[in-house]
Design a protein around this motif. Structure first.
Motif, short mmCIF file in Angstrom:
data_model
loop_
_atom_site.label_atom_id
_atom_site.label_comp_id
_atom_site.label_asym_id
_atom_site.label_seq_id
_atom_site.Cartn_x
_atom_site.Cartn_y
_atom_site.Cartn_z
N ILE A 38 0.62 -0.54 -0.12
CA ILE A 38 -0.17 -0.40 -0.46
C ILE A 38 0.61 1.44 0.22
N ILE A 39 0.78 2.39 -0.62
CA ILE A 39 1.16 3.41 -1.12
C ILE A 39 0.31 4.57 -0.83
N TYR A 40 0.04 4.77 0.76
CA TYR A 40 -1.30 5.71 1.36
C TYR A 40 -0.26 7.23 1.59
N LEU A 41 -1.35 8.18 0.60
CA LEU A 41 -1.40 9.22 1.08
C LEU A 41 -1.84 9.62 1.45
N VAL A 42 -1.79 10.82 2.47
CA VAL A 42 -2.27 11.94 3.02
C VAL A 42 -1.60 13.49 2.69
N MET A 43 -2.98 13.78 1.84
CA MET A 43 -2.91 15.53 1.37
C MET A 43 -4.28 15.80 0.77
N PRO A 44 -3.81 16.86 1.56
CA PRO A 44 -4.90 17.83 0.56
C PRO A 44 -4.95 17.89 -1.01
N GLY A 45 -6.43 17.97 -1.12
CA GLY A 45 -6.92 18.20 -2.60
C GLY A 45 -8.29 18.21 -3.36
N GLN A 46 -8.69 17.80 -3.83
CA GLN A 46 -10.03 17.61 -4.44
C GLN A 46 -10.27 16.80 -5.63
N GLU A 47 -11.15 15.92 -5.86
CA GLU A 47 -11.39 15.40 -7.24
C GLU A 47 -10.40 14.17 -7.17
N ASN A 48 -9.66 14.93 -8.08
CA ASN A 48 -8.53 13.99 -8.66
C ASN A 48 -7.23 14.76 -8.49
N ASN A 49 -7.18 15.67 -7.85
CA ASN A 49 -6.08 15.96 -7.82
C ASN A 49 -5.31 16.33 -6.13
N ILE A 50 -4.35 16.63 -6.13
CA ILE A 50 -3.31 16.59 -4.65
C ILE A 50 -3.33 18.31 -4.70
N CYS A 51 -3.09 18.69 -3.52
CA CYS A 51 -2.46 20.17 -3.39
C CYS A 51 -1.07 19.77 -2.67
N LEU A 52 -0.07 20.19 -3.12
CA LEU A 52 1.22 20.32 -2.48
C LEU A 52 1.54 21.94 -2.52
N HIS A 53 1.96 22.31 -1.16
CA HIS A 53 2.94 23.64 -1.07
C HIS A 53 1.54 25.35 -1.57
N ASP A 54 0.47 25.30 -2.34
CA ASP A 54 -0.63 26.06 -2.87
C ASP A 54 -0.25 25.20 -4.28
N TYR A 55 -0.07 23.96 -4.24
CA TYR A 55 -0.11 24.26 -6.25
C TYR A 55 -1.02 23.37 -5.97
N TYR A 56 -1.56 22.92 -7.16
CA TYR A 56 -2.43 21.43 -7.50
C TYR A 56 -1.55 20.74 -8.77
N TYR A 57 -1.64 19.31 -8.78
CA TYR A 57 -1.14 18.37 -9.61
C TYR A 57 -2.38 17.29 -9.58
N SER A 58 -2.88 17.38 -11.42
CA SER A 58 -3.86 16.24 -11.68
C SER A 58 -3.40 14.61 -11.34
N LEU A 59 -3.83 13.96 -10.80
CA LEU A 59 -3.91 12.02 -10.93
C LEU A 59 -3.41 12.18 -12.06
N GLU A 60 -3.36 12.52 -13.22
CA GLU A 60 -2.61 11.96 -14.49
C GLU A 60 -1.72 12.60 -14.55
N GLU A 61 -1.63 13.58 -13.67
CA GLU A 61 -0.03 14.31 -13.73
C GLU A 61 1.00 12.98 -13.29
N ILE A 62 0.15 12.22 -12.23
CA ILE A 62 1.06 11.82 -10.71
C ILE A 62 1.40 10.14 -11.62
#
Length: 187
Positions: free
Chosen positions: A70-94
């Motif tokens: 299991i890769i357990y990701l505890v990160m803020p974000g929305q529907e299909n993205n995560i937010c790190l340091h006020d930048y949003y990254y889509s799950l497609e990018e990840i």
């Protein structure tokens, strides 16, 4: 000594990695190791580079990587993205960052973010990364952490192989919490 030991790799998004704090997530992972004998590695990150670096180190430097289920990701974000340091990254990018590198892994998001993917988005993520499944919650609730349900889920993943059986058992034993947090799994 256990021969077939599975591990959890937890990556938590934090405001600043330089600030050394013991988060609720870390305390619960320690509890999981003590109570259920499920080992984990915990890292925090505050940028996408930190995320990439941590997962990269796991992939290339840790010879036990195949044991991480299991890769357990505890990160803020929305529907299909995560937010790190006020930048949003889509799950497609990840997915593209980790193309073909997550074979057989379950990527699980805590309820710090809503996981709401179309079947196409989920299939894209799974196809590109090679992951076995992606799971999380349809409801982000600041007052109620998903950690207790997460721990139960991790336990089931350790005991059972069949992903459908895991989800059925999770709902059977924790129906109200699964419904309340809207547990979701795409495979």
């Amino acid at each position: 000594m256990m021969v077939n030991e599975n591990f959890i790799f937890c990556l938590e998004g934090v405001p600043d990695v330089e600030t050394n704090i013991t988060t609720e997530v870390l305390k619960n992972l320690e509890h999981l190791a003590f109570e259920n004998k499920i080992s984990s590695i915990y890292k925090s990150c505050d940028t996408i580079e930190g995320l990439e670096e941590s997962l990269g180190a796991l992939l290339y430097d840790d010879h036990n990587f195949k044991d991480y289920q299991i890769i357990y990701l505890v990160m803020p974000g929305q529907e299909n993205n995560i937010c790190l340091h006020d930048y949003y990254y889509s799950l497609e990018e990840i997915a593209e960052l980790f193309e073909g590198k997550l074979k057989g892994k379950i990527i699980h998001f805590a309820n710090e973010k809503v996981l709401d993917l179309t079947s196409e988005e989920a299939q894209y993520f799974l196809d590109i990364t090679g992951a076995r499944a992606i799971s999380g919650y349809g409801i982000k609730n600041q007052k109620i952490s998903s950690i207790h349900l997460d721990k139960f889920f991790f336990n089931l993943c350790d005991e059972l192989d069949d992903i459908i059986e895991i989800v059925e058992e999770l709902h059977q034993k924790n129906y109200a919490l699964c419904k309340f947090l809207d547990f979701r799994l795409y495979y």
